[in-house]
Design a protein around this motif. Structure first.
Motif, short mmCIF file in Angstrom:
data_model
loop_
_atom_site.label_atom_id
_atom_site.label_comp_id
_atom_site.label_asym_id
_atom_site.label_seq_id
_atom_site.Cartn_x
_atom_site.Cartn_y
_atom_site.Cartn_z
N ASN A 220 -56.27 -25.10 33.75
CA ASN A 220 -55.77 -25.08 34.96
C ASN A 220 -54.62 -24.61 35.01
O ASN A 220 -54.34 -23.69 36.05
CB ASN A 220 -56.13 -26.41 35.51
N LEU A 221 -53.63 -24.77 34.42
CA LEU A 221 -52.36 -24.27 34.28
C LEU A 221 -52.46 -22.58 34.09
O LEU A 221 -51.51 -21.98 34.83
CB LEU A 221 -51.47 -25.01 33.34
N ARG A 222 -53.03 -22.13 33.20
CA ARG A 222 -53.14 -20.96 32.94
C ARG A 222 -53.81 -20.16 34.30
O ARG A 222 -53.41 -19.07 34.81
CB ARG A 222 -53.91 -20.41 32.00
N PHE A 223 -54.97 -20.75 35.06
CA PHE A 223 -55.32 -20.03 36.05
C PHE A 223 -54.28 -20.30 37.13
O PHE A 223 -54.42 -19.19 38.04
CB PHE A 223 -56.66 -21.10 36.49
N GLN A 224 -53.80 -21.32 37.45
CA GLN A 224 -52.60 -21.14 38.41
C GLN A 224 -51.62 -20.10 38.21
O GLN A 224 -50.85 -19.46 39.20
CB GLN A 224 -51.87 -22.68 38.38
N SER A 225 -51.38 -20.22 37.02
CA SER A 225 -50.14 -18.89 36.56
C SER A 225 -50.74 -17.47 37.09
O SER A 225 -50.06 -16.82 37.42
CB SER A 225 -49.90 -18.88 35.07
N ALA A 226 -51.95 -17.35 36.71
CA ALA A 226 -52.47 -15.99 36.99
C ALA A 226 -52.54 -15.82 38.49
O ALA A 226 -52.31 -14.70 38.96
CB ALA A 226 -54.05 -16.03 36.36
N THR A 227 -53.02 -16.77 39.25
CA THR A 227 -52.77 -16.53 40.45
C THR A 227 -51.52 -16.87 41.41
O THR A 227 -51.69 -16.73 42.65
CB THR A 227 -53.95 -17.48 41.37
N GLY A 228 -50.58 -16.98 40.87
CA GLY A 228 -49.17 -17.32 41.20
C GLY A 228 -49.06 -18.45 42.13
O GLY A 228 -48.13 -18.36 42.62
N GLN A 229 -49.69 -19.60 41.51
CA GLN A 229 -49.68 -20.76 42.22
C GLN A 229 -49.05 -21.67 41.27
O GLN A 229 -48.60 -22.83 41.72
CB GLN A 229 -51.03 -21.42 42.49
N LEU A 230 -48.38 -21.30 40.28
CA LEU A 230 -47.90 -22.19 39.28
C LEU A 230 -46.37 -22.71 39.54
O LEU A 230 -45.59 -21.66 39.90
CB LEU A 230 -48.09 -21.83 37.77
N GLU A 231 -46.24 -23.94 39.74
CA GLU A 231 -44.59 -24.37 40.28
C GLU A 231 -43.76 -24.56 38.89
O GLU A 231 -42.63 -24.53 39.39
CB GLU A 231 -44.94 -25.39 41.18
N ASN A 232 -44.45 -25.29 37.95
CA ASN A 232 -43.62 -25.72 36.97
C ASN A 232 -44.03 -25.01 35.53
O ASN A 232 -45.05 -25.41 34.79
CB ASN A 232 -43.94 -27.23 36.81
N ASN A 233 -43.48 -23.89 35.17
CA ASN A 233 -43.61 -23.25 34.03
C ASN A 233 -43.60 -23.86 32.79
O ASN A 233 -44.27 -23.60 31.80
CB ASN A 233 -42.73 -21.71 33.88
N SER A 234 -42.64 -24.64 32.78
CA SER A 234 -42.62 -25.65 31.48
C SER A 234 -43.52 -26.45 31.29
O SER A 234 -43.70 -26.97 29.91
CB SER A 234 -41.25 -26.34 31.63
N ARG A 235 -44.48 -26.75 32.23
CA ARG A 235 -45.72 -27.42 32.04
C ARG A 235 -46.55 -26.90 30.92
O ARG A 235 -46.96 -27.54 29.96
CB ARG A 235 -46.21 -27.80 33.40
#
Length: 82
Positions: free
Chosen positions: A34-49
């Protein structure tokens, strides 16, 4: 148990049974996806997660492998007692 927290410290992992380890690993993998998916779509707020979840997965795999090989602190304490 929250993934990416101090709940997955090695001492706490040693207290879990094999099924609990497997379920925690499955939860961590789902969260990483889920975090990788959010990162790919530009929705990830906390990269350290991302990094924290990857480390948790590594801790879980390490504990599982140590049990498989019969090494680690749990195996060391049983050898000293008997």
């Amino acid at each position: 148990m929250a993934v990416g927290s101090k709940d997955l410290a090695p001492a706490k992992l040693r207290e879990l049974d094999d099924e609990s380890l497997k379920s925690e690993l499955a939860k961590a993998k789902v969260e990483l996806f889920n975090l990788r998916f959010q990162s790919a779509t530009g929705q990830l707020e906390n990269n350290s997660r991302l990094r924290a979840v990857k480390k948790d997965i590594a801790r879980l795999y390490t504990e599982m492998r140590e049990r498989e090989l019969g090494i680690g602190r749990a195996a060391d304490t049983s050898k000293q007692e008997g």
